[in-house]
Write a protein that holds these residues in place. Sequence first.
Motif, PDB file in Angstrom:
ATOM      1  N   ASP A   5       0.817  -1.221   0.000  1.00 37.19           N
ATOM      2  CA  ASP A   5       0.000   0.000   0.000  1.00 37.19           C
ATOM      3  C   ASP A   5       0.848   1.267   0.000  1.00 37.19           C
ATOM      4  N   GLN A   6       1.962   1.255   0.699  1.00 35.96           N
ATOM      5  CA  GLN A   6       2.839   2.428   0.713  1.00 35.96           C
ATOM      6  C   GLN A   6       3.447   2.662  -0.671  1.00 35.96           C
ATOM      7  N   PHE A   7       3.819   1.588  -1.348  1.00 30.03           N
ATOM      8  CA  PHE A   7       4.330   1.733  -2.708  1.00 30.03           C
ATOM      9  C   PHE A   7       3.229   2.240  -3.644  1.00 30.03           C
ATOM     10  N   ARG A   8       2.017   1.714  -3.495  1.00 30.30           N
ATOM     11  CA  ARG A   8       0.906   2.164  -4.342  1.00 30.30           C
ATOM     12  C   ARG A   8       0.613   3.641  -4.121  1.00 30.30           C
ATOM     13  N   GLN A   9       0.673   4.090  -2.880  1.00 28.25           N
ATOM     14  CA  GLN A   9       0.445   5.517  -2.591  1.00 28.25           C
ATOM     15  C   GLN A   9       1.489   6.381  -3.273  1.00 28.25           C
ATOM     16  N   LEU A  26       4.491   8.326 -17.534  1.00 22.20           N
ATOM     17  CA  LEU A  26       5.409   8.307 -16.403  1.00 22.20           C
ATOM     18  C   LEU A  26       6.079   6.946 -16.381  1.00 22.20           C
ATOM     19  N   ILE A  27       7.394   6.943 -16.421  1.00 17.63           N
ATOM     20  CA  ILE A  27       8.148   5.695 -16.347  1.00 17.63           C
ATOM     21  C   ILE A  27       8.610   5.514 -14.908  1.00 17.63           C
ATOM     22  N   VAL A  28       8.237   4.354 -14.346  1.00 13.78           N
ATOM     23  CA  VAL A  28       8.605   4.041 -12.968  1.00 13.78           C
ATOM     24  C   VAL A  28       9.455   2.778 -12.968  1.00 13.78           C
ATOM     25  N   ASP A  29      10.630   2.891 -12.370  1.00 10.19           N
ATOM     26  CA  ASP A  29      11.564   1.783 -12.224  1.00 10.19           C
ATOM     27  C   ASP A  29      11.438   1.244 -10.791  1.00 10.19           C
ATOM     28  N   SER A  30      11.320  -0.061 -10.653  1.00 11.14           N
ATOM     29  CA  SER A  30      11.095  -0.643  -9.330  1.00 11.14           C
ATOM     30  C   SER A  30      12.213  -0.327  -8.336  1.00 11.14           C
ATOM     31  N   SER A  31      13.457  -0.335  -8.786  1.00 11.71           N
ATOM     32  CA  SER A  31      14.566  -0.045  -7.868  1.00 11.71           C
ATOM     33  C   SER A  31      14.501   1.391  -7.355  1.00 11.71           C
ATOM     34  N   GLU A  32      14.202   2.327  -8.252  1.00  9.85           N
ATOM     35  CA  GLU A  32      14.093   3.734  -7.848  1.00  9.85           C
ATOM     36  C   GLU A  32      12.905   3.940  -6.914  1.00  9.85           C
ATOM     37  N   LEU A  33      11.778   3.309  -7.247  1.00  9.77           N
ATOM     38  CA  LEU A  33      10.592   3.421  -6.392  1.00  9.77           C
ATOM     39  C   LEU A  33      10.883   2.851  -5.005  1.00  9.77           C
ATOM     40  N   TYR A  34      11.550   1.711  -4.973  1.00 12.61           N
ATOM     41  CA  TYR A  34      11.870   1.075  -3.698  1.00 12.61           C
ATOM     42  C   TYR A  34      12.710   2.003  -2.820  1.00 12.61           C
ATOM     43  N   SER A  38      11.328   3.361   0.728  1.00 13.73           N
ATOM     44  CA  SER A  38      11.915   2.724   1.907  1.00 13.73           C
ATOM     45  C   SER A  38      13.093   3.492   2.488  1.00 13.73           C
ATOM     46  N   LYS A  39      13.729   4.348   1.658  1.00 11.45           N
ATOM     47  CA  LYS A  39      14.940   5.075   2.060  1.00 11.45           C
ATOM     48  C   LYS A  39      16.100   4.132   2.356  1.00 11.45           C
ATOM     49  N   LEU A  40      16.010   2.896   1.838  1.00  9.78           N
ATOM     50  CA  LEU A  40      17.044   1.889   2.032  1.00  9.78           C
ATOM     51  C   LEU A  40      17.542   1.402   0.684  1.00  9.78           C
ATOM     52  N   ARG A  41      18.680   0.723   0.681  1.00 12.60           N
ATOM     53  CA  ARG A  41      19.141   0.113  -0.556  1.00 12.60           C
ATOM     54  C   ARG A  41      18.204  -1.053  -0.870  1.00 12.60           C
ATOM     55  N   VAL A  42      18.178  -1.442  -2.122  1.00 14.86           N
ATOM     56  CA  VAL A  42      17.263  -2.491  -2.572  1.00 14.86           C
ATOM     57  C   VAL A  42      17.574  -3.800  -1.859  1.00 14.86           C
ATOM     58  N   PHE A  43      16.535  -4.417  -1.321  1.00 19.13           N
ATOM     59  CA  PHE A  43      16.621  -5.691  -0.620  1.00 19.13           C
ATOM     60  C   PHE A  43      15.663  -6.640  -1.324  1.00 19.13           C
ATOM     61  N   TRP A  46      12.139  -8.006  -0.280  1.00 17.36           N
ATOM     62  CA  TRP A  46      11.063  -7.038  -0.081  1.00 17.36           C
ATOM     63  C   TRP A  46      10.623  -6.374  -1.380  1.00 17.36           C
ATOM     64  N   MET A  47      11.399  -6.591  -2.457  1.00 18.40           N
ATOM     65  CA  MET A  47      11.038  -6.003  -3.750  1.00 18.40           C
ATOM     66  C   MET A  47       9.713  -6.534  -4.272  1.00 18.40           C
ATOM     67  N   VAL A  48       9.298  -7.698  -3.815  1.00 21.02           N
ATOM     68  CA  VAL A  48       8.025  -8.264  -4.271  1.00 21.02           C
ATOM     69  C   VAL A  48       6.872  -7.304  -3.960  1.00 21.02           C
ATOM     70  N   PHE A  49       6.929  -6.612  -2.829  1.00 20.84           N
ATOM     71  CA  PHE A  49       5.867  -5.670  -2.476  1.00 20.84           C
ATOM     72  C   PHE A  49       5.840  -4.491  -3.435  1.00 20.84           C
ATOM     73  N   CYS A  50       7.008  -4.031  -3.805  1.00 22.82           N
ATOM     74  CA  CYS A  50       7.147  -2.921  -4.742  1.00 22.82           C
ATOM     75  C   CYS A  50       6.613  -3.316  -6.122  1.00 22.82           C
ATOM     76  N   CYS A  51       7.056  -4.459  -6.615  1.00 25.53           N
ATOM     77  CA  CYS A  51       6.631  -4.918  -7.946  1.00 25.53           C
ATOM     78  C   CYS A  51       5.136  -5.234  -7.978  1.00 25.53           C
ATOM     79  N   ASN A  52       4.609  -5.805  -6.899  1.00 29.58           N
ATOM     80  CA  ASN A  52       3.166  -6.062  -6.831  1.00 29.58           C
ATOM     81  C   ASN A  52       2.377  -4.762  -6.907  1.00 29.58           C
ATOM     82  N   ALA A  53       2.845  -3.734  -6.233  1.00 29.11           N
ATOM     83  CA  ALA A  53       2.174  -2.437  -6.269  1.00 29.11           C
ATOM     84  C   ALA A  53       2.207  -1.848  -7.671  1.00 29.11           C
TER      85      ALA A  53
END
Length: 90
Positions: A5-9, A26-34, A38-43, A46-53
Amino acid sequence: MVSTDQFRQEIKSQLQSATARGGRSLIVDSSELYRTVSKLRVFDPWMVFCCNAMRAEMAETDHLIFDDEKDTLLTVNYKLPRMDPRAKSG
Protein backbone atom coordinates in the motif's frame (compact mmCIF):
# COMPACT_ATOMS: atom_id res chain seq x y z
CA MET A 1 9.56 -3.00 6.09
CA VAL A 2 7.44 -1.12 3.55
CA SER A 3 4.00 -2.39 2.53
CA THR A 4 2.46 -2.76 -0.92
CA ASP A 5 0.00 0.00 0.00
CA GLN A 6 2.84 2.43 0.71
CA PHE A 7 4.33 1.73 -2.71
CA ARG A 8 0.91 2.16 -4.34
CA GLN A 9 0.45 5.52 -2.59
CA GLU A 10 3.81 6.72 -3.91
CA ILE A 11 2.98 5.59 -7.46
CA LYS A 12 -0.36 7.43 -7.30
CA SER A 13 1.39 10.53 -5.99
CA GLN A 14 3.94 10.42 -8.83
CA LEU A 15 1.15 9.89 -11.38
CA GLN A 16 -0.77 12.90 -10.04
CA SER A 17 2.35 15.08 -10.13
CA ALA A 18 3.21 14.02 -13.67
CA THR A 19 -0.37 14.70 -14.79
CA ALA A 20 -0.33 18.15 -13.16
CA ARG A 21 2.86 18.95 -15.11
CA GLY A 22 1.09 17.95 -18.33
CA GLY A 23 2.99 14.74 -18.82
CA ARG A 24 1.77 12.12 -21.27
CA SER A 25 3.41 9.20 -19.50
CA LEU A 26 5.41 8.31 -16.40
CA ILE A 27 8.15 5.69 -16.35
CA VAL A 28 8.60 4.04 -12.97
CA ASP A 29 11.56 1.78 -12.22
CA SER A 30 11.09 -0.64 -9.33
CA SER A 31 14.57 -0.05 -7.87
CA GLU A 32 14.09 3.73 -7.85
CA LEU A 33 10.59 3.42 -6.39
CA TYR A 34 11.87 1.07 -3.70
CA ARG A 35 14.62 3.49 -2.65
CA THR A 36 12.22 6.46 -2.69
CA VAL A 37 9.70 4.80 -0.39
CA SER A 38 11.92 2.72 1.91
CA LYS A 39 14.94 5.08 2.06
CA LEU A 40 17.04 1.89 2.03
CA ARG A 41 19.14 0.11 -0.56
CA VAL A 42 17.26 -2.49 -2.57
CA PHE A 43 16.62 -5.69 -0.62
CA ASP A 44 15.42 -8.39 -3.01
CA PRO A 45 13.04 -10.27 -0.66
CA TRP A 46 11.06 -7.04 -0.08
CA MET A 47 11.04 -6.00 -3.75
CA VAL A 48 8.02 -8.26 -4.27
CA PHE A 49 5.87 -5.67 -2.48
CA CYS A 50 7.15 -2.92 -4.74
CA CYS A 51 6.63 -4.92 -7.95
CA ASN A 52 3.17 -6.06 -6.83
CA ALA A 53 2.17 -2.44 -6.27
CA MET A 54 3.48 -1.42 -9.68
CA ARG A 55 1.52 -4.18 -11.42
CA ALA A 56 -1.61 -3.39 -9.39
CA GLU A 57 -1.54 0.23 -10.61
CA MET A 58 -1.24 -0.77 -14.28
CA ALA A 59 -4.11 -0.06 -16.69
CA GLU A 60 -4.70 -1.55 -20.13
CA THR A 61 -2.87 1.36 -21.79
CA ASP A 62 0.31 0.90 -19.72
CA HIS A 63 3.17 -1.36 -20.72
CA LEU A 64 6.29 -2.98 -19.37
CA ILE A 65 9.70 -1.81 -20.51
CA PHE A 66 12.38 -4.43 -21.06
CA ASP A 67 16.00 -3.29 -21.08
CA ASP A 68 18.68 -5.97 -21.05
CA GLU A 69 21.35 -3.40 -20.23
CA LYS A 70 19.63 -2.21 -17.06
CA ASP A 71 19.61 -4.44 -14.00
CA THR A 72 16.08 -3.89 -12.70
CA LEU A 73 13.23 -6.20 -11.81
CA LEU A 74 10.40 -4.15 -13.31
CA THR A 75 9.94 -0.92 -15.25
CA VAL A 76 6.48 0.33 -16.24
CA ASN A 77 5.44 3.10 -18.61
CA TYR A 78 2.18 4.44 -17.18
CA LYS A 79 0.13 6.45 -19.71
CA LEU A 80 -1.36 9.78 -18.63
CA PRO A 81 -3.87 11.09 -17.91
CA ARG A 82 -5.23 8.21 -15.87
CA MET A 83 -8.82 7.21 -16.41
CA ASP A 84 -11.01 7.00 -13.34
CA PRO A 85 -11.94 3.29 -13.15
CA ARG A 86 -15.34 4.28 -11.76
CA ALA A 87 -16.07 6.50 -14.78
CA LYS A 88 -18.37 4.95 -17.31
CA SER A 89 -17.93 5.56 -21.01
CA GLY A 90 -21.04 6.20 -22.82
